[in-house]
Scaffold this motif. Structure first.
Motif, PDB file in Angstrom:
ATOM      1  N   GLU A 259       0.829  -1.208   0.000  1.00 39.22           N
ATOM      2  CA  GLU A 259       0.000   0.000   0.000  1.00 39.22           C
ATOM      3  C   GLU A 259       0.864   1.259   0.000  1.00 39.22           C
ATOM      4  N   ASP A 260       1.966   1.223   0.757  1.00 40.20           N
ATOM      5  CA  ASP A 260       2.882   2.377   0.779  1.00 40.20           C
ATOM      6  C   ASP A 260       3.450   2.635  -0.611  1.00 40.20           C
ATOM      7  N   LEU A 261       3.827   1.563  -1.295  1.00 42.76           N
ATOM      8  CA  LEU A 261       4.390   1.705  -2.630  1.00 42.76           C
ATOM      9  C   LEU A 261       3.360   2.254  -3.609  1.00 42.76           C
ATOM     10  N   GLY A 262       2.105   1.804  -3.481  1.00 40.30           N
ATOM     11  CA  GLY A 262       1.048   2.309  -4.353  1.00 40.30           C
ATOM     12  C   GLY A 262       0.796   3.793  -4.147  1.00 40.30           C
ATOM     13  N   GLN A 263       0.803   4.219  -2.880  1.00 43.97           N
ATOM     14  CA  GLN A 263       0.606   5.635  -2.568  1.00 43.97           C
ATOM     15  C   GLN A 263       1.727   6.485  -3.168  1.00 43.97           C
ATOM     16  N   LEU A 264       2.960   6.027  -2.991  1.00 40.24           N
ATOM     17  CA  LEU A 264       4.102   6.774  -3.523  1.00 40.24           C
ATOM     18  C   LEU A 264       4.074   6.794  -5.047  1.00 40.24           C
ATOM     19  N   GLN A 265       3.707   5.681  -5.668  1.00 46.44           N
ATOM     20  CA  GLN A 265       3.618   5.632  -7.133  1.00 46.44           C
ATOM     21  C   GLN A 265       2.614   6.659  -7.652  1.00 46.44           C
ATOM     22  N   MET A 266       1.511   6.836  -6.921  1.00 47.08           N
ATOM     23  CA  MET A 266       0.512   7.823  -7.314  1.00 47.08           C
ATOM     24  C   MET A 266       1.094   9.237  -7.279  1.00 47.08           C
ATOM     25  N   TYR A 267       1.850   9.552  -6.213  1.00 48.42           N
ATOM     26  CA  TYR A 267       2.456  10.885  -6.112  1.00 48.42           C
ATOM     27  C   TYR A 267       3.454  11.121  -7.241  1.00 48.42           C
ATOM     28  N   VAL A 268       4.231  10.094  -7.560  1.00 50.43           N
ATOM     29  CA  VAL A 268       5.213  10.200  -8.636  1.00 50.43           C
ATOM     30  C   VAL A 268       4.506  10.436  -9.971  1.00 50.43           C
ATOM     31  N   ASN A 269       3.431   9.690 -10.212  1.00 47.42           N
ATOM     32  CA  ASN A 269       2.672   9.868 -11.451  1.00 47.42           C
ATOM     33  C   ASN A 269       2.108  11.278 -11.546  1.00 47.42           C
ATOM     34  N   TYR A 270       1.617  11.810 -10.420  1.00 50.26           N
ATOM     35  CA  TYR A 270       1.055  13.164 -10.419  1.00 50.26           C
ATOM     36  C   TYR A 270       2.121  14.185 -10.814  1.00 50.26           C
ATOM     37  N   LEU A 295      11.895  -8.306  -2.068  1.00 49.14           N
ATOM     38  CA  LEU A 295      11.125  -9.108  -3.010  1.00 49.14           C
ATOM     39  C   LEU A 295       9.712  -8.554  -3.154  1.00 49.14           C
ATOM     40  N   LEU A 296       9.103  -8.113  -2.047  1.00 48.82           N
ATOM     41  CA  LEU A 296       7.771  -7.510  -2.102  1.00 48.82           C
ATOM     42  C   LEU A 296       7.786  -6.280  -3.003  1.00 48.82           C
ATOM     43  N   ALA A 297       8.820  -5.425  -2.840  1.00 50.98           N
ATOM     44  CA  ALA A 297       8.926  -4.228  -3.670  1.00 50.98           C
ATOM     45  C   ALA A 297       9.091  -4.598  -5.138  1.00 50.98           C
ATOM     46  N   LYS A 298       9.887  -5.638  -5.392  1.00 47.36           N
ATOM     47  CA  LYS A 298      10.151  -6.059  -6.765  1.00 47.36           C
ATOM     48  C   LYS A 298       8.883  -6.576  -7.429  1.00 47.36           C
ATOM     49  N   ILE A 299       8.064  -7.333  -6.689  1.00 44.16           N
ATOM     50  CA  ILE A 299       6.829  -7.883  -7.240  1.00 44.16           C
ATOM     51  C   ILE A 299       5.769  -6.794  -7.401  1.00 44.16           C
ATOM     52  N   LEU A 309      12.306   4.054  -5.206  1.00 40.27           N
ATOM     53  CA  LEU A 309      13.343   3.438  -4.387  1.00 40.27           C
ATOM     54  C   LEU A 309      12.852   3.301  -2.956  1.00 40.27           C
ATOM     55  N   THR A 310      13.219   2.221  -2.331  1.00 42.42           N
ATOM     56  CA  THR A 310      12.933   2.047  -0.910  1.00 42.42           C
ATOM     57  C   THR A 310      14.254   2.046  -0.156  1.00 42.42           C
ATOM     58  N   SER A 311      14.297   2.760   0.934  1.00 43.12           N
ATOM     59  CA  SER A 311      15.526   2.827   1.722  1.00 43.12           C
ATOM     60  C   SER A 311      15.182   2.641   3.193  1.00 43.12           C
ATOM     61  N   ILE A 331      23.904  -8.836   0.899  1.00 38.48           N
ATOM     62  CA  ILE A 331      24.604  -9.538  -0.185  1.00 38.48           C
ATOM     63  C   ILE A 331      24.061 -10.960  -0.349  1.00 38.48           C
ATOM     64  N   ASP A 332      23.842 -11.658   0.772  1.00 37.06           N
ATOM     65  CA  ASP A 332      23.320 -13.027   0.725  1.00 37.06           C
ATOM     66  C   ASP A 332      21.928 -13.059   0.093  1.00 37.06           C
ATOM     67  N   LEU A 333      21.063 -12.096   0.468  1.00 38.09           N
ATOM     68  CA  LEU A 333      19.717 -12.044  -0.089  1.00 38.09           C
ATOM     69  C   LEU A 333      19.753 -11.750  -1.584  1.00 38.09           C
ATOM     70  N   THR A 334      20.652 -10.836  -1.991  1.00 43.25           N
ATOM     71  CA  THR A 334      20.780 -10.490  -3.411  1.00 43.25           C
ATOM     72  C   THR A 334      21.210 -11.707  -4.222  1.00 43.25           C
ATOM     73  N   GLU A 335      22.217 -12.432  -3.709  1.00 43.65           N
ATOM     74  CA  GLU A 335      22.700 -13.625  -4.414  1.00 43.65           C
ATOM     75  C   GLU A 335      21.617 -14.696  -4.481  1.00 43.65           C
ATOM     76  N   GLU A 336      20.846 -14.822  -3.414  1.00 48.86           N
ATOM     77  CA  GLU A 336      19.768 -15.822  -3.383  1.00 48.86           C
ATOM     78  C   GLU A 336      18.696 -15.501  -4.422  1.00 48.86           C
ATOM     79  N   HIS A 337      18.332 -14.199  -4.546  1.00 52.60           N
ATOM     80  CA  HIS A 337      17.321 -13.805  -5.529  1.00 52.60           C
ATOM     81  C   HIS A 337      17.833 -14.025  -6.937  1.00 52.60           C
ATOM     82  N   GLU A 338      19.127 -13.715  -7.166  1.00 55.76           N
ATOM     83  CA  GLU A 338      19.702 -13.894  -8.501  1.00 55.76           C
ATOM     84  C   GLU A 338      19.726 -15.369  -8.898  1.00 55.76           C
ATOM     85  N   GLU A 339      19.977 -16.260  -7.930  1.00 50.33           N
ATOM     86  CA  GLU A 339      20.016 -17.699  -8.222  1.00 50.33           C
ATOM     87  C   GLU A 339      18.618 -18.238  -8.544  1.00 50.33           C
ATOM     88  N   ASN A 340      17.605 -17.617  -7.917  1.00 52.00           N
ATOM     89  CA  ASN A 340      16.230 -18.087  -8.135  1.00 52.00           C
ATOM     90  C   ASN A 340      15.620 -17.586  -9.430  1.00 52.00           C
TER      91      ASN A 340
END
Length: 341
Positions: A259-270, A295-299, A309-311, A331-340
């Motif tokens: 929901e946070d990402l959707g709200q921010l996307q709306m502001y960016v579009n505006y 992964l949630l942000a990516k999906i 961007l999320t920080s 780094i471990d999470l990034t490598e895991e996502h790349e392998e999947n």
């Protein structure tokens, strides 16, 4: 004697500026001469120690005996530690042309303590280009600014931006993740409200803009956006002169949600559709949250997303051990996502 007439304000301002400017120039002159003194000391010590057959042993012996004699005459500024630093200073910067006159000896003491050449050059360029004083340089080094930028970039691109060899084209090239907001001066509390963080960011705006990344300036706070009968408020709106775009910032005191990402996307579009000029680049959105799920942000976001961007932010700097563990985890999470994929 009669009363003195009021002095013309413009005249008085001019006189003050002359005095202040002269004092500042005098201080800068003294700082530069001090810097050059240590460089020349380092050069002379280095040349002298080359005469010994076992140069490493002779160098240590030479500086130790020199310090014992010269410190007694000129004080602690010429201790064994300082003379060792002077020698290292010269060895890292063997030509005067490589020494930035904008920086002083205390800043170069911090720089020469960094063994990684790329990392040292990065902080040297950023301190020079952004006018950091000694305290700000120390803070950026301690907050692992270079390492945080490397999490989403490579050494070459990070240094290319710092060297001004290229203009950043992607938000990730200048925006840090995670961000450390101890500059806000908030007391340690079990919970904060979003308006508390927002107010603290405004109060310490200059420090926050430095932590956020290069080239940001303030535009608006709680920017009202009216969509027919519905009213919304964007927490902060900034402008980045390097990327030539607006940046909308949303502050959340919880873990990232779709929901946070959707709200921010709306502001960016505006902003893209109603505020951005034709020759400006697309608006970016930055979501500051206490924890995030990459992964949630990516999906949730489009596959070709580059502008949202999320920080993760922390109100206090972690210890060195905590920070190393955090980097390893990312780094471990990034490598895991790349392998999947």
């Amino acid at each position: 004697m009669g009363e003195m007439k009021n002095i013309n304000q413009t005249f008085y301002t001019d006189i003050r500026e002359i005095i202040i400017s002269a004092r500042e120039n005098a201080i800068r002159g003294v700082e530069y001469m001090r810097l050059m003194m240590y460089w020349r000391l380092g050069e002379r010590i280095f040349i002298e120690e080359q005469r010994g057959q076992d140069r490493a042993a002779y160098g240590g012996y030479l500086i130790k005996n020199l310090a014992a004699k010269i410190e007694a005459e000129f004080g602690s500024g010429f201790s064994y530690t300082q003379l060792t630093r002077a020698r290292k200073f010269y060895r890292l910067y063997p030509t005067v042309s490589k020494v930035h006159p904008q920086l002083n000896w205390s800043q170069y003491r911090q720089l020469i303590s960094i063994d990684d050449d790329y990392k040292r050059e990065y902080y040297e360029l950023e301190a020079t280009g952004n006018g950091w004083n000694g305290r700000e340089l120390e803070r950026q080094i301690n907050s692992q600014l270079y390492e945080r930028l490397l999490l989403s970039n490579d050494k070459e691109s990070v240094l290319a931006v710092a060297r001004k060899d290229c203009i950043p084209t992607k938000p990730a090239e200048i925006i840090k993740d995670p961000m450390f907001l101890e500059v806000l001066g908030l007391k340690r509390e079990a919970r904060y409200y979003e308006q508390d963080l927002e107010s603290a960011l405004i109060t310490h705006l200059q420090e926050f803009l430095l932590e956020l990344g290069n080239g940001f300036s303030f535009v608006a706070r709680q920017r009202r956006i009216l969509l027919e009968d519905d009213e919304f408020f964007a927490d902060l709106v900034l402008y980045n002169r390097l990327l030539r775009c607006f940046a909308v910032i949303e502050i959340k005191t919880h873990k990232l949600t779709h929901e946070d990402l959707g709200q921010l996307q709306m502001y960016v579009n505006y902003y893209d559709r109603y505020e951005k000029l034709p020759d400006e680049t697309p608006t970016i959105g930055i979501l500051l949250c206490t924890a995030k799920n990459d992964l949630l942000a990516k999906i949730t976001l489009p596959e070709d997303n580059t502008n949202i961007l999320t920080s993760k932010y922390q109100l206090y700097l972690p210890s060195e051990e905590e920070f190393i563990e955090e980097i390893k985890e990312v780094i471990d999470l990034t490598e895991e996502h790349e392998e999947n994929e």
